[in-house]
Design a protein around this motif. Structure first.
Motif, PDB file in Angstrom:
ATOM      1  N   VAL A   1       0.828  -1.218   0.328  1.00  0.00           N
ATOM      2  CA  VAL A   1      -0.478  -0.261  -0.002  1.00  0.00           C
ATOM      3  C   VAL A   1       0.682   1.217   0.062  1.00  0.00           C
ATOM      4  CG1 VAL A   1      -1.444   1.339   1.114  1.00  0.00           C
ATOM      5  CG2 VAL A   1      -2.144  -1.363   1.273  1.00  0.00           C
ATOM      6  N   CYS A   2       0.964   1.858  -1.296  1.00  0.00           N
ATOM      7  CA  CYS A   2       1.358   3.395  -1.263  1.00  0.00           C
ATOM      8  C   CYS A   2       0.885   4.364  -0.547  1.00  0.00           C
ATOM      9  CB  CYS A   2       1.813   3.795  -2.716  1.00  0.00           C
ATOM     10  SG  CYS A   2       2.758   2.136  -2.967  1.00  0.00           S
ATOM     11  N   VAL A   3       1.743   4.967   0.670  1.00  0.00           N
ATOM     12  CA  VAL A   3       1.085   6.683   0.482  1.00  0.00           C
ATOM     13  C   VAL A   3       1.635   8.020   0.247  1.00  0.00           C
ATOM     14  CG1 VAL A   3       0.253   7.665   2.865  1.00  0.00           C
ATOM     15  CG2 VAL A   3       0.213   5.182   2.778  1.00  0.00           C
ATOM     16  N   HIS A   4       1.356   8.379  -0.741  1.00  0.00           N
ATOM     17  CA  HIS A   4       2.335   9.513  -1.251  1.00  0.00           C
ATOM     18  C   HIS A   4       1.918  10.863   0.131  1.00  0.00           C
ATOM     19  CE1 HIS A   4      -1.673  12.512  -2.053  1.00  0.00           C
ATOM     20  NE2 HIS A   4      -1.847  11.445  -2.351  1.00  0.00           N
ATOM     21  N   GLY A   5       3.009  12.028  -0.950  1.00  0.00           N
ATOM     22  CA  GLY A   5       3.225  12.753  -0.132  1.00  0.00           C
ATOM     23  C   GLY A   5       1.957  14.241   0.087  1.00  0.00           C
ATOM     24  N   LEU A   6       2.573  15.557   0.331  1.00  0.00           N
ATOM     25  CA  LEU A   6       1.864  16.188   0.185  1.00  0.00           C
ATOM     26  C   LEU A   6       1.130  16.904  -0.658  1.00  0.00           C
ATOM     27  CD1 LEU A   6       1.191  18.640   2.911  1.00  0.00           C
ATOM     28  CD2 LEU A   6       3.598  19.685   1.792  1.00  0.00           C
ATOM     29  N   THR A   7       0.849  17.248  -1.557  1.00  0.00           N
ATOM     30  CA  THR A   7       0.781  17.793  -2.826  1.00  0.00           C
ATOM     31  C   THR A   7       1.264  17.267  -3.942  1.00  0.00           C
ATOM     32  OG1 THR A   7       3.455  19.016  -3.875  1.00  0.00           O
ATOM     33  CG2 THR A   7       2.369  19.692  -2.457  1.00  0.00           C
ATOM     34  N   THR A   8       1.567  15.972  -4.232  1.00  0.00           N
ATOM     35  CA  THR A   8       1.289  15.055  -5.196  1.00  0.00           C
ATOM     36  C   THR A   8       0.658  13.631  -4.922  1.00  0.00           C
ATOM     37  OG1 THR A   8       3.275  13.896  -4.568  1.00  0.00           O
ATOM     38  CG2 THR A   8       3.452  16.144  -6.010  1.00  0.00           C
ATOM     39  N   PRO A   9      -0.231  13.674  -5.578  1.00  0.00           N
ATOM     40  CA  PRO A   9      -1.305  12.385  -5.296  1.00  0.00           C
ATOM     41  C   PRO A   9      -0.619  11.772  -6.005  1.00  0.00           C
ATOM     42  CG  PRO A   9      -2.124  14.497  -7.011  1.00  0.00           C
ATOM     43  CD  PRO A   9      -1.044  14.714  -6.557  1.00  0.00           C
ATOM     44  N   SER A  10      -1.960  10.227  -6.556  1.00  0.00           N
ATOM     45  CA  SER A  10      -0.855   8.863  -5.868  1.00  0.00           C
ATOM     46  C   SER A  10      -0.644   9.050  -7.418  1.00  0.00           C
ATOM     47  CB  SER A  10      -2.521   7.880  -5.890  1.00  0.00           C
ATOM     48  OG  SER A  10      -3.673   8.670  -7.113  1.00  0.00           O
ATOM     49  N   PHE A  11      -1.169  10.192  -8.729  1.00  0.00           N
ATOM     50  CA  PHE A  11      -0.053   9.470 -10.313  1.00  0.00           C
ATOM     51  C   PHE A  11       1.169   9.561 -10.055  1.00  0.00           C
ATOM     52  CE2 PHE A  11      -0.757  14.161 -10.148  1.00  0.00           C
ATOM     53  CZ  PHE A  11       0.081  14.885  -9.944  1.00  0.00           C
ATOM     54  N   VAL A  12       2.089  10.177  -8.177  1.00  0.00           N
ATOM     55  CA  VAL A  12       3.402   9.618  -8.408  1.00  0.00           C
ATOM     56  C   VAL A  12       3.892   8.648  -8.282  1.00  0.00           C
ATOM     57  CG1 VAL A  12       3.615  10.608  -5.920  1.00  0.00           C
ATOM     58  CG2 VAL A  12       5.092  11.336  -6.670  1.00  0.00           C
TER      59      VAL A  12
ATOM     60  N   LEU B   1       4.994  27.238  -4.684  1.00  0.00           N
ATOM     61  CA  LEU B   1       4.589  25.344  -5.727  1.00  0.00           C
ATOM     62  C   LEU B   1       5.586  25.463  -6.540  1.00  0.00           C
ATOM     63  CD1 LEU B   1       4.271  22.094  -5.086  1.00  0.00           C
ATOM     64  CD2 LEU B   1       2.167  22.936  -5.459  1.00  0.00           C
ATOM     65  N   ARG B   2       4.889  26.295  -6.991  1.00  0.00           N
ATOM     66  CA  ARG B   2       5.487  26.242  -9.490  1.00  0.00           C
ATOM     67  C   ARG B   2       7.062  26.132  -9.532  1.00  0.00           C
ATOM     68  NH1 ARG B   2       0.219  29.106  -9.355  1.00  0.00           N
ATOM     69  NH2 ARG B   2      -1.122  27.874 -10.745  1.00  0.00           N
ATOM     70  N   ARG B   3       7.763  27.037  -8.129  1.00  0.00           N
ATOM     71  CA  ARG B   3       8.833  27.483  -8.260  1.00  0.00           C
ATOM     72  C   ARG B   3       9.811  26.092  -7.833  1.00  0.00           C
ATOM     73  NH1 ARG B   3       9.030  31.504  -5.044  1.00  0.00           N
ATOM     74  NH2 ARG B   3       9.392  30.473  -3.020  1.00  0.00           N
ATOM     75  N   GLY B   4       9.018  25.279  -6.565  1.00  0.00           N
ATOM     76  CA  GLY B   4      10.091  24.000  -6.402  1.00  0.00           C
ATOM     77  C   GLY B   4       9.599  22.981  -7.840  1.00  0.00           C
ATOM     78  N   ILE B   5       8.642  23.114  -8.227  1.00  0.00           N
ATOM     79  CA  ILE B   5       8.313  21.680  -9.766  1.00  0.00           C
ATOM     80  C   ILE B   5       9.631  22.899 -10.431  1.00  0.00           C
ATOM     81  CG2 ILE B   5       6.786  21.341 -11.373  1.00  0.00           C
ATOM     82  CD1 ILE B   5       4.359  22.044  -9.390  1.00  0.00           C
ATOM     83  N   ALA B   6       9.830  23.889 -10.593  1.00  0.00           N
ATOM     84  CA  ALA B   6      10.022  23.825 -11.543  1.00  0.00           C
ATOM     85  C   ALA B   6      12.203  23.869 -11.424  1.00  0.00           C
ATOM     86  CB  ALA B   6      10.385  25.629 -12.013  1.00  0.00           C
ATOM     87  N   GLU B   7      12.154  24.212 -10.064  1.00  0.00           N
ATOM     88  CA  GLU B   7      13.790  24.114  -9.765  1.00  0.00           C
ATOM     89  C   GLU B   7      13.999  22.157  -9.811  1.00  0.00           C
ATOM     90  OE1 GLU B   7      13.864  25.623  -5.791  1.00  0.00           O
ATOM     91  OE2 GLU B   7      13.865  27.518  -6.540  1.00  0.00           O
TER      92      GLU B   7
ATOM     93  N   GLU C   1       3.260  18.947 -14.291  1.00  0.00           N
ATOM     94  CA  GLU C   1       1.712  19.792 -15.566  1.00  0.00           C
ATOM     95  C   GLU C   1       0.755  19.251 -14.389  1.00  0.00           C
ATOM     96  OE1 GLU C   1       4.081  18.755 -16.983  1.00  0.00           O
ATOM     97  OE2 GLU C   1       4.733  20.361 -18.882  1.00  0.00           O
ATOM     98  N   ARG C   2       1.113  17.850 -14.045  1.00  0.00           N
ATOM     99  CA  ARG C   2      -0.237  17.169 -12.954  1.00  0.00           C
ATOM    100  C   ARG C   2      -0.216  17.824 -11.728  1.00  0.00           C
ATOM    101  NH1 ARG C   2       1.309  11.525 -15.260  1.00  0.00           N
ATOM    102  NH2 ARG C   2      -0.916  11.265 -13.970  1.00  0.00           N
ATOM    103  N   GLN C   3       1.144  17.925 -11.126  1.00  0.00           N
ATOM    104  CA  GLN C   3       1.172  18.434  -9.883  1.00  0.00           C
ATOM    105  C   GLN C   3       0.457  20.265 -10.042  1.00  0.00           C
ATOM    106  OE1 GLN C   3       5.248  18.130  -8.354  1.00  0.00           O
ATOM    107  NE2 GLN C   3       4.681  18.572  -5.957  1.00  0.00           N
ATOM    108  N   ALA C   4       1.772  21.134 -10.960  1.00  0.00           N
ATOM    109  CA  ALA C   4       0.523  22.212 -10.574  1.00  0.00           C
ATOM    110  C   ALA C   4      -0.638  21.876 -11.318  1.00  0.00           C
ATOM    111  CB  ALA C   4       1.393  23.116 -11.906  1.00  0.00           C
ATOM    112  N   ALA C   5      -1.404  20.938 -12.031  1.00  0.00           N
ATOM    113  CA  ALA C   5      -3.148  21.383 -12.111  1.00  0.00           C
ATOM    114  C   ALA C   5      -3.345  21.604 -10.679  1.00  0.00           C
ATOM    115  CB  ALA C   5      -3.026  20.561 -13.061  1.00  0.00           C
TER     116      ALA C   5
END
Length: 315
Positions: A63-74, A194-200, A215-219
């Motif tokens: 069973v996989c538990v994802h993080g703060l801002t990324t849903p299960s698609f991670v 959040l967008r800055r962290g994704i870009a970095e 793109e999916r995370q920012a969405a």
């Protein structure tokens, strides 16, 4: 002069209200939005929870538990690797993320372990042991669950886990400690952070193996309830170290593997030493060249770090 003061007051009120109005205008995660969702939904006590099965048709359950801002698609890049390790894999969206509902309230350990407990009760037999895999904030959730329900676990795998020291930036730290102005500042400023962290992460040259990951995370930012959920988690499950839980897991004899990214700026490698103090028999592995997104940038290396442990867990 009074007209000028009125204009200043009106402008100030507009600025103060703007982040809250933007949040109210965001679309709701409803049945229409869920038409594009893969998998299925479980009607749990606090709302609909999106989940799906992957991997082997038979075999031990992970069973996989994802993080703060990324849903299960991670987990998408890691799922084939877990299947090759022989697992039947259950992934799901935490409340407030992905296709799951957005219930209000403090998102503390009881909030998240209650969701997981209800989902497992709906999916599995009570005596079916699982390998619980937690990434980032999901590592803190998995830790809390393992401390409360050690009898349910075959083993515990923590990937860049929160609860042993993390740095989510000054905005998150301020919002966590300032309930009123912090609410406004978080709604106003966190989307940009959040967008800055994704870009970095992308600029660091660590290509994601999950299609359209950035793109999916920012969405996620477009949906009502996502930002309040992140803020509620900062004030809940992420507000303190999890020393007591890790010591309880050690006493219960649950086999633990922790996997770290060598270059992770969010969950630093110093957590490795802290875990040694709390659970001396936990096994630990480091993925070279990996940052915080190692589950989707280095899935093969994460699976290789897991191989010996999941095939023959100690204890």
């Amino acid at each position: 002069m009074s007209a000028w003061l009125w204009l200043v007051g009106a402008a100030s009120a507009g600025i103060a209200a703007a982040p809250f109005l933007r949040e109210r205008r965001r679309p709701i995660m409803d049945a229409q939005a869920r038409r594009a969702a893969p998998g299925e939904f479980a009607p749990l006590p606090l709302g609909e929870t999106h989940y799906r099965w992957a991997g082997q048709a038979r075999g031990p359950v992970a069973v996989c538990v994802h993080g703060l801002t990324t849903p299960s698609f991670v987990w998408e890049a890691l799922l084939p690797e877990l299947s090759r390790l022989g697992f039947r894999v259950l992934v799901y969206d935490l409340y407030g993320r992905g296709f799951s509902d957005r219930p209000a309230g403090r998102q503390d350990a009881a909030f998240f372990t209650g969701q997981l407990d209800a989902l497992l009760a709906d999916m599995l037999e009570e005596d079916e042991a699982i390998t619980l895999i937690g990434y980032s904030m999901g590592g803190a959730i998995a830790t809390a669950y393992a401390a409360r329900r050690p009898e349910r676990l075959r083993s515990l795998v923590l990937i860049a886990p929160a609860g042993m020291g993390h740095d989510l930036g000054p905005l998150a730290r301020f919002a966590r400690g300032a309930p009123l102005f912090g609410d406004w500042l978080f709604l106003a400023g966190y989307p940009r952070q959040l967008r800055r962290g994704i870009a970095e992460e992308a600029a660091a040259g660590r290509e994601s193996a999950v299609p359209d990951m950035a793109e999916r995370q920012a969405a996620e930012l477009r949906w009502r309830g996502f930002l309040p959920a992140v803020k509620a988690s900062l004030r809940g499950i992420l507000a303190r170290p999890m020393e007591a839980e890790h010591r309880a897991i050690s006493r219960a004899g649950v086999p633990v593997l922790a996997i770290w990214g060598r270059e992770d700026p969010v969950i630093p490698l110093s957590g490795l030493g802290r875990l040694v103090q709390w659970n001396r028999v936990a096994r630990q592995e480091v993925v070279e060249g990996a940052g915080h997104g190692l589950v989707h940038t280095h899935p093969a290396e994460v699976a290789e770090a897991m191989r010996d442990f999941v095939e023959d867990p100690p204890g």
